[in-house]
Design a protein around this motif. Sequence first.
Motif, short mmCIF file in Angstrom:
data_model
loop_
_atom_site.label_atom_id
_atom_site.label_comp_id
_atom_site.label_asym_id
_atom_site.label_seq_id
_atom_site.Cartn_x
_atom_site.Cartn_y
_atom_site.Cartn_z
N PRO A 181 0.84 -1.20 0.00
CA PRO A 181 0.00 0.00 0.00
C PRO A 181 0.87 1.25 0.00
O PRO A 181 1.95 1.28 0.62
CB PRO A 181 -0.81 -0.12 1.30
CG PRO A 181 0.00 -1.03 2.18
CD PRO A 181 0.71 -1.98 1.26
N LEU A 182 0.41 2.28 -0.68
CA LEU A 182 1.18 3.52 -0.81
C LEU A 182 0.55 4.58 0.08
O LEU A 182 -0.65 4.85 -0.03
CB LEU A 182 1.16 3.97 -2.27
CG LEU A 182 2.09 5.11 -2.69
CD1 LEU A 182 3.55 4.69 -2.51
CD2 LEU A 182 1.82 5.49 -4.14
N HIS A 209 9.34 16.96 8.99
CA HIS A 209 9.56 15.52 8.87
C HIS A 209 8.47 14.94 7.96
O HIS A 209 7.31 15.30 8.06
CB HIS A 209 9.46 14.83 10.24
CG HIS A 209 10.62 15.11 11.14
ND1 HIS A 209 10.93 16.37 11.57
CD2 HIS A 209 11.53 14.27 11.72
CE1 HIS A 209 11.99 16.32 12.37
NE2 HIS A 209 12.37 15.07 12.47
N TRP A 210 8.89 14.04 7.07
CA TRP A 210 7.96 13.37 6.18
C TRP A 210 8.35 11.91 6.06
O TRP A 210 9.43 11.49 6.49
CB TRP A 210 7.99 14.00 4.79
CG TRP A 210 7.72 15.47 4.79
CD1 TRP A 210 6.52 16.09 4.69
CD2 TRP A 210 8.70 16.52 4.91
NE1 TRP A 210 6.67 17.45 4.72
CE2 TRP A 210 8.01 17.74 4.86
CE3 TRP A 210 10.09 16.54 5.04
CZ2 TRP A 210 8.66 18.97 4.96
CZ3 TRP A 210 10.75 17.76 5.13
CH2 TRP A 210 10.03 18.95 5.09
N LEU A 211 7.47 11.14 5.45
CA LEU A 211 7.80 9.76 5.09
C LEU A 211 8.09 9.72 3.59
O LEU A 211 7.36 10.32 2.79
CB LEU A 211 6.64 8.81 5.42
CG LEU A 211 6.41 8.49 6.88
CD1 LEU A 211 5.17 7.58 7.03
CD2 LEU A 211 7.62 7.80 7.50
N LEU A 212 9.15 9.02 3.23
CA LEU A 212 9.46 8.83 1.82
C LEU A 212 8.40 7.91 1.20
O LEU A 212 8.07 6.86 1.76
CB LEU A 212 10.85 8.20 1.67
CG LEU A 212 11.33 7.93 0.26
CD1 LEU A 212 11.54 9.22 -0.51
CD2 LEU A 212 12.64 7.13 0.30
N ARG A 213 7.86 8.31 0.08
CA ARG A 213 6.91 7.49 -0.65
C ARG A 213 7.30 7.54 -2.12
O ARG A 213 7.82 8.54 -2.60
CB ARG A 213 5.46 7.97 -0.48
CG ARG A 213 5.17 9.24 -1.25
CD ARG A 213 3.76 9.78 -1.06
NE ARG A 213 2.73 8.94 -1.61
CZ ARG A 213 2.33 8.95 -2.87
NH1 ARG A 213 2.92 9.73 -3.76
NH2 ARG A 213 1.34 8.17 -3.26
N ALA A 214 7.04 6.48 -2.82
CA ALA A 214 7.32 6.48 -4.25
C ALA A 214 6.35 5.54 -4.94
O ALA A 214 6.23 4.36 -4.57
CB ALA A 214 8.76 6.05 -4.52
N ASP A 215 5.66 6.07 -5.91
CA ASP A 215 4.72 5.28 -6.71
C ASP A 215 5.52 4.49 -7.74
O ASP A 215 5.93 5.03 -8.76
CB ASP A 215 3.72 6.22 -7.38
CG ASP A 215 2.62 5.49 -8.12
OD1 ASP A 215 2.78 4.27 -8.37
OD2 ASP A 215 1.62 6.12 -8.47
N VAL A 216 5.75 3.22 -7.46
CA VAL A 216 6.61 2.42 -8.33
C VAL A 216 5.97 2.14 -9.69
O VAL A 216 6.65 1.68 -10.61
CB VAL A 216 7.03 1.10 -7.64
CG1 VAL A 216 7.88 1.38 -6.42
CG2 VAL A 216 5.81 0.25 -7.28
N SER A 217 4.68 2.44 -9.82
CA SER A 217 4.04 2.29 -11.13
C SER A 217 4.26 3.52 -12.01
O SER A 217 3.88 3.51 -13.18
CB SER A 217 2.54 2.03 -10.96
OG SER A 217 1.88 3.17 -10.43
#
Length: 309
Positions: A181-182, A209-217
């Motif tokens: 889940p993203l 502060h953030w969380l790294l997220r990346a949509d691999v699609s």
Amino acid sequence: MPAAPVRPFILSPEASIDTRLVHRTHRKDVLPTGITKLDDRHYTVSTRWPADHRRFTDEQGNFLPSLVIESIRQAVILVAHDGLGVPLGHQFLVSAAHHRVDPNRLLAPEAPARLDLDVSIHDLKHRRGVPSSLEARVVLRVDGEIIGTGGGDCSVMTAEVYRRLRRGRTETAWTAALAAPLPAPVPVHSVGRTHDCDVALAPGDEPGHWLLRADVSNELMFDHPNDHMPAMVLLDAAQQAAHIVFEGRPFLPSSCVVSCSRYVEFDSPCTVRADLKEEAGRGYVLSVTGHQGGEQVFEILFRGLSEVR
């Protein structure tokens, strides 16, 4: 004895570079247009900067620092394969990359569409006749005028050695990332983007502060399967954090240094932090760091003047 003539590998600035030689899949993401060998350690890579590539331009059409770093990355990989004889399929581990450039030269509409990157290779080491590590130093020229410098350090290894180093992740990490889940992104315009899929940050627990997220699609950020977060995605996240920190003020750094100490994995949260230090009349330093598993895994430093142009 007369000097050996300069040998152009690709004569036309419009020639097609094999996408594999710059580790890209899609033609639109290939920046080099040609390479000329000056001698065994010196090359010139002609390069095209696309004005309509949404990953590398901001909302005003200015080029982002990541375009300079990506240009250097592709130029060095091209030299390694086409000039130094690194076989296709070998893996590159980049521990550091940097650039210093006049930020005014990245501003639309005067930003250059074409430039030359002069690449010199230093501290070259071989293993079994194939380069195993090197330092690259790069000079950026537009119509002969120097507009910046850059470079980086990298190690080179066979696919087999890389698989052993990654301990099975090459077979499992990408499939797991596609299924995971993203987290919801921060608001798209808060980071200067226009598409949610390009946002590399999710809200964190406290300001800065953030969380790294990346949509691999998203093929712009992941144009081929990978077993970890690419350094260029980390740079995307750092630029977006800068956009938030600068709160609408222009973010036009004169230098960028990317340092990676460990692979950033898909299957563990990575916290992104930003620390801005400003000195009146002397500019700013913005440090963006990533922390995963209780350790710092990357740092990206931007330096610039408070006002440009």
